[in-house]
Design a protein around this motif. Structure first.
Motif, PDB file in Angstrom:
ATOM      1  N   ILE A 113       0.867  -1.176   0.000  1.00  0.00           N
ATOM      2  CA  ILE A 113       0.000   0.000   0.000  1.00  0.00           C
ATOM      3  C   ILE A 113       0.902   1.224   0.000  1.00  0.00           C
ATOM      4  CG2 ILE A 113      -1.890   1.220   1.130  1.00  0.00           C
ATOM      5  CD1 ILE A 113      -2.577  -1.393   2.578  1.00  0.00           C
ATOM      6  N   TYR A 114       0.911   1.942  -1.104  1.00  0.00           N
ATOM      7  CA  TYR A 114       1.766   3.124  -1.200  1.00  0.00           C
ATOM      8  C   TYR A 114       1.296   4.166  -0.196  1.00  0.00           C
ATOM      9  CZ  TYR A 114       3.209   0.647  -5.310  1.00  0.00           C
ATOM     10  OH  TYR A 114       3.677  -0.340  -6.146  1.00  0.00           O
ATOM     11  N   GLY A 115       2.243   4.649   0.609  1.00  0.00           N
ATOM     12  CA  GLY A 115       1.915   5.575   1.676  1.00  0.00           C
ATOM     13  C   GLY A 115       1.771   4.904   3.023  1.00  0.00           C
ATOM     14  N   GLN A 116       1.792   3.553   3.043  1.00  0.00           N
ATOM     15  CA  GLN A 116       1.697   2.832   4.311  1.00  0.00           C
ATOM     16  C   GLN A 116       2.863   1.874   4.524  1.00  0.00           C
ATOM     17  OE1 GLN A 116      -2.125   1.185   5.265  1.00  0.00           O
ATOM     18  NE2 GLN A 116      -3.228   2.983   4.577  1.00  0.00           N
ATOM     19  N   ASN A 117       3.116   0.980   3.583  1.00  0.00           N
ATOM     20  CA  ASN A 117       4.294   0.120   3.708  1.00  0.00           C
ATOM     21  C   ASN A 117       5.217   0.238   2.493  1.00  0.00           C
ATOM     22  OD1 ASN A 117       2.818  -1.333   1.832  1.00  0.00           O
ATOM     23  ND2 ASN A 117       2.367  -3.036   3.213  1.00  0.00           N
ATOM     24  N   ALA A 118       4.995   1.253   1.698  1.00  0.00           N
ATOM     25  CA  ALA A 118       5.894   1.649   0.607  1.00  0.00           C
ATOM     26  C   ALA A 118       5.718   3.149   0.428  1.00  0.00           C
ATOM     27  CB  ALA A 118       5.574   0.905  -0.685  1.00  0.00           C
ATOM     28  N   HIS A 119       6.717   3.801  -0.132  1.00  0.00           N
ATOM     29  CA  HIS A 119       6.667   5.259  -0.229  1.00  0.00           C
ATOM     30  C   HIS A 119       5.467   5.728  -1.049  1.00  0.00           C
ATOM     31  CE1 HIS A 119      10.292   5.806   1.931  1.00  0.00           C
ATOM     32  NE2 HIS A 119      11.122   5.358   0.989  1.00  0.00           N
ATOM     33  N   GLY A 120       4.799   6.772  -0.526  1.00  0.00           N
ATOM     34  CA  GLY A 120       3.594   7.288  -1.150  1.00  0.00           C
ATOM     35  C   GLY A 120       3.796   8.620  -1.852  1.00  0.00           C
ATOM     36  N   GLY A 121       2.701   9.364  -1.981  1.00  0.00           N
ATOM     37  CA  GLY A 121       2.659  10.528  -2.851  1.00  0.00           C
ATOM     38  C   GLY A 121       2.870  11.876  -2.206  1.00  0.00           C
ATOM     39  N   HIS A 122       3.117  11.943  -0.878  1.00  0.00           N
ATOM     40  CA  HIS A 122       3.400  13.236  -0.251  1.00  0.00           C
ATOM     41  C   HIS A 122       4.877  13.588  -0.470  1.00  0.00           C
ATOM     42  CE1 HIS A 122      -0.576  13.189   1.140  1.00  0.00           C
ATOM     43  NE2 HIS A 122      -0.414  13.032   2.428  1.00  0.00           N
ATOM     44  N   ALA A 123       5.235  13.671  -1.721  1.00  0.00           N
ATOM     45  CA  ALA A 123       6.605  13.975  -2.157  1.00  0.00           C
ATOM     46  C   ALA A 123       6.514  14.488  -3.586  1.00  0.00           C
ATOM     47  CB  ALA A 123       7.484  12.729  -2.087  1.00  0.00           C
ATOM     48  N   HIS A 124       7.622  14.932  -4.118  1.00  0.00           N
ATOM     49  CA  HIS A 124       7.593  15.469  -5.482  1.00  0.00           C
ATOM     50  C   HIS A 124       7.516  14.377  -6.539  1.00  0.00           C
ATOM     51  CE1 HIS A 124       8.121  19.650  -4.325  1.00  0.00           C
ATOM     52  NE2 HIS A 124       9.047  19.263  -3.461  1.00  0.00           N
ATOM     53  N   PHE A 125       7.989  13.166  -6.209  1.00  0.00           N
ATOM     54  CA  PHE A 125       7.971  12.061  -7.159  1.00  0.00           C
ATOM     55  C   PHE A 125       7.566  10.772  -6.444  1.00  0.00           C
ATOM     56  CE2 PHE A 125      11.196  15.056  -8.610  1.00  0.00           C
ATOM     57  CZ  PHE A 125      10.830  15.267  -9.945  1.00  0.00           C
ATOM     58  N   LYS A 319       0.645  23.425   0.251  1.00  0.00           N
ATOM     59  CA  LYS A 319       1.935  23.139  -0.369  1.00  0.00           C
ATOM     60  C   LYS A 319       2.691  22.169   0.534  1.00  0.00           C
ATOM     61  CE  LYS A 319       1.355  25.761  -3.938  1.00  0.00           C
ATOM     62  NZ  LYS A 319       1.141  25.134  -5.271  1.00  0.00           N
ATOM     63  N   LEU A 320       3.585  21.392  -0.058  1.00  0.00           N
ATOM     64  CA  LEU A 320       4.285  20.354   0.693  1.00  0.00           C
ATOM     65  C   LEU A 320       5.082  20.929   1.864  1.00  0.00           C
ATOM     66  CD1 LEU A 320       4.697  17.291   0.676  1.00  0.00           C
ATOM     67  CD2 LEU A 320       6.730  17.639  -0.729  1.00  0.00           C
ATOM     68  N   PHE A 340      -2.406  18.190  -1.027  1.00  0.00           N
ATOM     69  CA  PHE A 340      -1.181  18.897  -1.401  1.00  0.00           C
ATOM     70  C   PHE A 340      -1.223  19.143  -2.897  1.00  0.00           C
ATOM     71  CE2 PHE A 340       0.892  16.686   2.350  1.00  0.00           C
ATOM     72  CZ  PHE A 340       1.133  17.856   3.068  1.00  0.00           C
ATOM     73  N   GLU A 341      -0.895  20.351  -3.307  1.00  0.00           N
ATOM     74  CA  GLU A 341      -0.781  20.683  -4.727  1.00  0.00           C
ATOM     75  C   GLU A 341       0.646  21.120  -5.008  1.00  0.00           C
ATOM     76  OE1 GLU A 341      -5.237  21.898  -6.114  1.00  0.00           O
ATOM     77  OE2 GLU A 341      -4.024  23.509  -5.240  1.00  0.00           O
ATOM     78  N   PHE A 342       1.179  20.696  -6.140  1.00  0.00           N
ATOM     79  CA  PHE A 342       2.579  20.904  -6.465  1.00  0.00           C
ATOM     80  C   PHE A 342       2.728  21.844  -7.674  1.00  0.00           C
ATOM     81  CE2 PHE A 342       2.089  16.958  -4.277  1.00  0.00           C
ATOM     82  CZ  PHE A 342       3.206  16.814  -3.485  1.00  0.00           C
TER      83      PHE A 342
END
Length: 342
Positions: A113-125, A319-320, A340-342
């Motif tokens: 699950i991205y954002g829980q046990n793998a890196h998720g979307g609260h980042a630039h990539f 913003k982040l 979050f908007e980038f």
């Protein structure tokens, strides 16, 4: 904390975030101890991804953005740099019956699950398998795509399982993002809907989202009010998105004979008297967990075809660099959806 920009594996893509939404389930990890989000997977699984149980994980399982890099095995006819995509935020073994049917979220071996046990979307990539990307039509904004990739998608899939149609009346308990989504979708389907919440602000918002009637259950008995609204019959379909015992019980008891009830909200239990509450009324209860990958694709198409204004759900856009303040505000759970908007 900073992380290196990800690099794609052979079957992966890199997506530059344009919007990454907040979900109520993010708060379980925000409020929990360090490393708690890693407990759903084995140490071997984490090691394969260069992680261990004490590592921090980038949050955010509602990613939406633009493809900026392809792994060497990704078919450029199916995915190309510049494509607008939202992310199906689960991955699984790919071999079990659940994965083969599209229900990766309940993979027999346990889901990534991205954002829980793998890196998720609260980042630039974000780095994900190419198969996780769902093309986003031009008429849907990035922020709307983020909302669709969790809350709206969950509501749509639950209403599909409950076989909601214009012949029905619907009660929705809980006017958080999933409940708001259910009201908007029901409106697009031509369904008369009653919305229930304990927050006066959210009760008022429900009418703006398209509810036919709204009830503040901190001031009125929701079951009695719904029976009165339906002339004593009850609603044909009820959906609990709150995940609390009182709402679940009211969802059952406010439904009609042959009523269909969906439990979507996570948490807590419910006490029912099975004979009068279920058997004598021929009621059916469905427990529902998010959506399949093909179901999310159907949701995207429905939103585009029916012009559902998903963006109106957002009360806060951040913003982040404002993440600390954003999470403190979101933790209050008194307003609408945040992104979050980038």
């Amino acid at each position: 904390m900073s992380f290196d920009d990800p690099k794609p594996g052979p079957d992966e893509i890199i997506v530059q975030m344009k919007a990454s939404g907040f979900c109520g389930s993010d708060l379980h990890h925000y409020r929990g101890p360090r490393g708690a989000s890693l407990q759903s997977r084995s140490d071997a699984f984490l090691a394969e991804r260069g992680l261990k149980r004490t590592d921090p994980i980038i949050a955010g399982h509602e990613p939406c953005g633009v493809v900026v890099e392809l792994g060497k095995n990704v078919d450029p006819m199916r995915m190309k740099v510049g494509d607008r995509v939202l992310i199906y935020h689960y991955d699984g073994c790919g071999y079990c019956d659940q994965c083969r049917s599209g229900w990766v979220v309940i993979c027999d071996g346990g889901s990534t699950i991205y954002g829980q046990n793998a890196h998720g979307g609260h980042a630039h990539f974000i780095k994900v398998p190419a198969k996780a990307a769902i093309h986003l039509p031009d008429e849907i904004s990035f922020s709307a795509g983020a909302a669709i990739s969790c809350g709206m998608g969950t509501a749509f899939a639950a209403l599909e399982r409950l076989e909601l149609s214009g012949r029905d009346t619907l009660a929705v308990f809980g006017m958080g993002p999933v409940g708001q989504s259910a009201v908007q979708l029901a409106k697009a389907m031509g369904v008369r809907t009653v919305a229930v919440d304990i927050s006066p602000q959210r009760v008022a918002q429900a009418l703006e989202f398209g509810a036919t009637h709204a009830i503040d259950s901190s001031k009125a008995d929701a079951v009695e009010a719904i029976l009165q609204w339906t002339g004593g019959r009850g609603v044909t379909v009820a959906l609990d998105t709150a995940g609390v015992a009182s709402a679940r019980q009211a969802a059952v008891r406010s439904s009609a004979t042959w009523g269909r009830i969906g439990f979507v909200g996570v948490g807590g239990g419910v006490s029912l008297d099975v004979t009068p509450d279920l058997i004598l009324k021929q009621r059916s209860i469905v427990g529902h967990l998010t959506f399949s990958d093909v179901g999310l694709t159907r949701c995207v198409r429905f939103i585009a075809d029916h012009g559902v204004d998903v963006d109106r759900q957002f009360s806060h856009r951040w913003k982040l660099e404002d993440a600390d303040e954003a999470y403190r505000e979101f933790d209050k759970q008194t307003a609408g959806k945040a992104v979050f908007e980038f």
